[in-house]
Design an enzyme around this catalytic site. Structure first.
Site, PDB file in Angstrom:
ATOM      1  N   TYR A  66       0.635  -1.449  -0.187  1.00  0.00           N
ATOM      2  CA  TYR A  66      -0.104  -0.148  -0.261  1.00  0.00           C
ATOM      3  C   TYR A  66       0.730   1.298   0.102  1.00  0.00           C
ATOM      4  O   TYR A  66       0.522   2.026  -1.042  1.00  0.00           O
ATOM      5  CB  TYR A  66      -1.056   0.260   1.294  1.00  0.00           C
ATOM      6  CG  TYR A  66      -1.798   1.074   1.674  1.00  0.00           C
ATOM      7  CD1 TYR A  66      -2.462   1.866   0.798  1.00  0.00           C
ATOM      8  CD2 TYR A  66      -1.422   2.191   2.860  1.00  0.00           C
ATOM      9  CE1 TYR A  66      -2.860   3.234   0.723  1.00  0.00           C
ATOM     10  CE2 TYR A  66      -1.844   3.380   2.375  1.00  0.00           C
ATOM     11  CZ  TYR A  66      -2.794   3.705   2.043  1.00  0.00           C
ATOM     12  OH  TYR A  66      -3.420   4.869   2.377  1.00  0.00           O
ATOM     13  N   ASN A 102      -3.985   9.638  10.685  1.00  0.00           N
ATOM     14  CA  ASN A 102      -5.314   8.800  11.062  1.00  0.00           C
ATOM     15  C   ASN A 102      -6.731   9.729  10.414  1.00  0.00           C
ATOM     16  O   ASN A 102      -6.996  10.122  11.752  1.00  0.00           O
ATOM     17  CB  ASN A 102      -5.528   7.942  12.633  1.00  0.00           C
ATOM     18  CG  ASN A 102      -4.067   7.403  12.568  1.00  0.00           C
ATOM     19  OD1 ASN A 102      -3.378   6.893  12.307  1.00  0.00           O
ATOM     20  ND2 ASN A 102      -4.864   5.513  12.724  1.00  0.00           N
ATOM     21  N   ARG A 153      -1.038   6.551  17.806  1.00  0.00           N
ATOM     22  CA  ARG A 153      -1.705   7.206  16.778  1.00  0.00           C
ATOM     23  C   ARG A 153      -1.624   8.801  16.097  1.00  0.00           C
ATOM     24  O   ARG A 153      -2.173   9.462  17.414  1.00  0.00           O
ATOM     25  CB  ARG A 153      -2.761   6.397  15.447  1.00  0.00           C
ATOM     26  CG  ARG A 153      -2.266   5.522  15.047  1.00  0.00           C
ATOM     27  CD  ARG A 153      -1.239   5.557  13.982  1.00  0.00           C
ATOM     28  NE  ARG A 153      -1.011   3.865  13.377  1.00  0.00           N
ATOM     29  CZ  ARG A 153      -0.100   3.195  14.125  1.00  0.00           C
ATOM     30  NH1 ARG A 153       0.624   3.467  14.838  1.00  0.00           N
ATOM     31  NH2 ARG A 153       0.323   1.627  14.161  1.00  0.00           N
TER      32      ARG A 153
HETATM   33  N1  UDP Z   1      -6.381  -1.600  16.023  1.00  0.00           N
HETATM   34  C1  UDP Z   1      -6.750  -2.151  16.812  1.00  0.00           C
HETATM   35  N2  UDP Z   1      -7.976  -2.915  17.312  1.00  0.00           N
HETATM   36  C2  UDP Z   1      -8.870  -2.559  15.888  1.00  0.00           C
HETATM   37  C3  UDP Z   1      -8.782  -1.692  14.625  1.00  0.00           C
HETATM   38  C4  UDP Z   1      -7.180  -0.679  15.052  1.00  0.00           C
HETATM   39  O1  UDP Z   1      -6.950  -2.358  17.978  1.00  0.00           O
HETATM   40  O2  UDP Z   1      -9.992  -3.144  16.134  1.00  0.00           O
HETATM   41  C5  UDP Z   1      -5.158  -0.829  16.318  1.00  0.00           C
HETATM   42  C6  UDP Z   1      -3.981  -0.510  15.419  1.00  0.00           C
HETATM   43  O3  UDP Z   1      -3.407  -2.115  15.706  1.00  0.00           O
HETATM   44  C7  UDP Z   1      -3.627   0.467  15.405  1.00  0.00           C
HETATM   45  C8  UDP Z   1      -4.417   1.491  15.448  1.00  0.00           C
HETATM   46  O4  UDP Z   1      -6.032   0.998  16.239  1.00  0.00           O
HETATM   47  O5  UDP Z   1      -2.733   0.528  16.129  1.00  0.00           O
HETATM   48  C9  UDP Z   1      -4.677   2.468  14.320  1.00  0.00           C
HETATM   49  O6  UDP Z   1      -5.661   1.960  13.600  1.00  0.00           O
HETATM   50  P1  UDP Z   1      -6.256   1.896  12.076  1.00  0.00           P
HETATM   51  O7  UDP Z   1      -6.824   0.673  11.420  1.00  0.00           O
HETATM   52  O8  UDP Z   1      -7.620   2.980  12.771  1.00  0.00           O
HETATM   53  O9  UDP Z   1      -5.573   2.710  11.834  1.00  0.00           O
HETATM   54  P2  UDP Z   1      -3.947   2.904  10.522  1.00  0.00           P
HETATM   55  O10 UDP Z   1      -2.843   3.304  11.724  1.00  0.00           O
HETATM   56  O11 UDP Z   1      -3.569   1.218  10.505  1.00  0.00           O
HETATM   57  O12 UDP Z   1      -4.083   3.965   9.535  1.00  0.00           O
END
Ligand code: UDP
Length: 328
Positions: A140, A169, A220
């Protein structure tokens, strides 16, 4: 400006479409509705078609005398990109270049592109500045960086002005609660947390609690979708022929997963059940933007700089639309 918002019926696209129109621009949305939602944009401004359909795409430029493009149409799931990179290279790069080429052929000189913090990969230092090395760690991120490079070449050779906005985010929903986040399946933290609060899911899986962060969970930088949208308007209005702008789009503040859960409990007044789960492959421990450059050069300032206000708008949307747009 007469603007074609490609992928404009999606989450960030629909908020940007609305703000561009509110700023007085003539806005058209081009979306195949594979992930976007018909109800998220004005019906009389929506062209339902695929980027692969060059004839329709070309017509959209000609008929509406388009002079600027905002490009959101892309696949954006890290895990899926690892499993199926071919789809990512095709959609995000091949079809993206086809769009860029159609724009060039039609004399467009302004192009705003949804890039991502994932182009930085595992950062050496936090907060991340725009000059940090771009070393993506998944397909990606590779595809998004490849497109940034193409934009740089088009700017140098053809005078196409561009802005690559590297999102951190995106979260939240419109203040009036009428448009918001609706992915299927949902994978993002904040909507999942709120679905637990609504009783639509039994618990949240916390992906890893042994990261080198104060509470062990990932950090994040959550930025409100309306603040993101505003940055697109500012970037478009700033662009000049041949200019290449790169901006991080985050607030500069980082929150851990546990902090998100705590803030969501306070905003919703409900307990969020959690379960510890293994780390998700490819997740850096912390991603926080330096937002100094966009604040200084575009005068961008988030209206929702704190997690609570982001969660309040998201909660308003999810509570009033428990099944999202209801079209899946
Ligand atoms: N996350 C989590 N449980 C979930 C979805 C996300 O613990 O069901 C964590 C994920 O591993 C990351 C953070 O939340 O550390 C933000 O994830 P998200 O997918 O929202 O955005 P990304 O940072 O991947 O763009």
């Amino acid at each position: 400006m007469r603007i074609l918002v490609v992928g404009g019926a999606g989450y960030i696209g629909s908020h940007t479409t609305r703000q561009l129109a509110e700023s007085g621009h003539d806005v058209w949305v081009y979306d195949n509705l594979s992930m976007g939602h018909r109800a998220a944009v004005p019906a009389d401004r929506l062209i339902v078609a695929d980027l692969a359909d060059v004839g329709t795409l070309d017509n959209a430029f000609i008929m509406n005398r388009i002079d600027a493009v905002v490009h959101f149409a892309a696949l954006a799931s890290v895990g899926e990109s690892v499993r199926d990179p071919a789809r990512y290279w095709h959609n995000n790069v091949c079809l993206g270049i086809q769009l860029l080429e159609t724009a060039r052929r039609n004399g467009v000189k302004r192009f705003v592109f949804s890039s991502t913090a994932a182009t930085y990969g595992e950062p050496d230092a936090i907060p991340i500045t725009e000059s940090a090395p771009q070393r993506p760690v998944n397909p990606y991120g590779h595809t998004k960086l490849a497109f940034e490079k193409a934009l740089g070449d088009y700017a140098a050779a053809y005078g196409m002005g561009y802005a690559a906005l590297r999102y951190f985010n995106a979260a939240g929903a419109s203040r009036d609660g009428t448009i918001g986040e609706d992915h299927s399946p949902e994978t993002h933290l904040i909507p999942i947390v709120l679905q637990v609060a609504l009783g639509q899911r039994p618990h949240l899986d916390v992906f890893g609690d042994d990261y080198p962060t104060p509470d062990g969970t990932c950090i994040r930088d959550y930025v409100h979708v309306e603040d993101l949208a505003q940055a697109h308007v500012l970037a478009l209005e700033k662009l000049t022929d041949g200019a290449g702008l790169h901006f991080n789009l985050g607030t500069g503040g980082g929150y851990s997963i546990r902090e998100v859960i705590k803030a969501a409990e306070s905003v919703t007044g409900r307990k969020i059940a959690v379960r510890n789960a293994p780390r998700r492959p490819g997740d850096p421990a912390a991603l926080v933007a330096s937002s100094a450059k966009i604040r200084q050069e575009l005068g961008w300032k988030p209206r929702y700089p704190d997690l609570e206000s982001i969660l309040e708008t998201a909660w308003k949307w999810h509570r009033s639309h428990p099944n999202g747009y209801g079209d899946r």
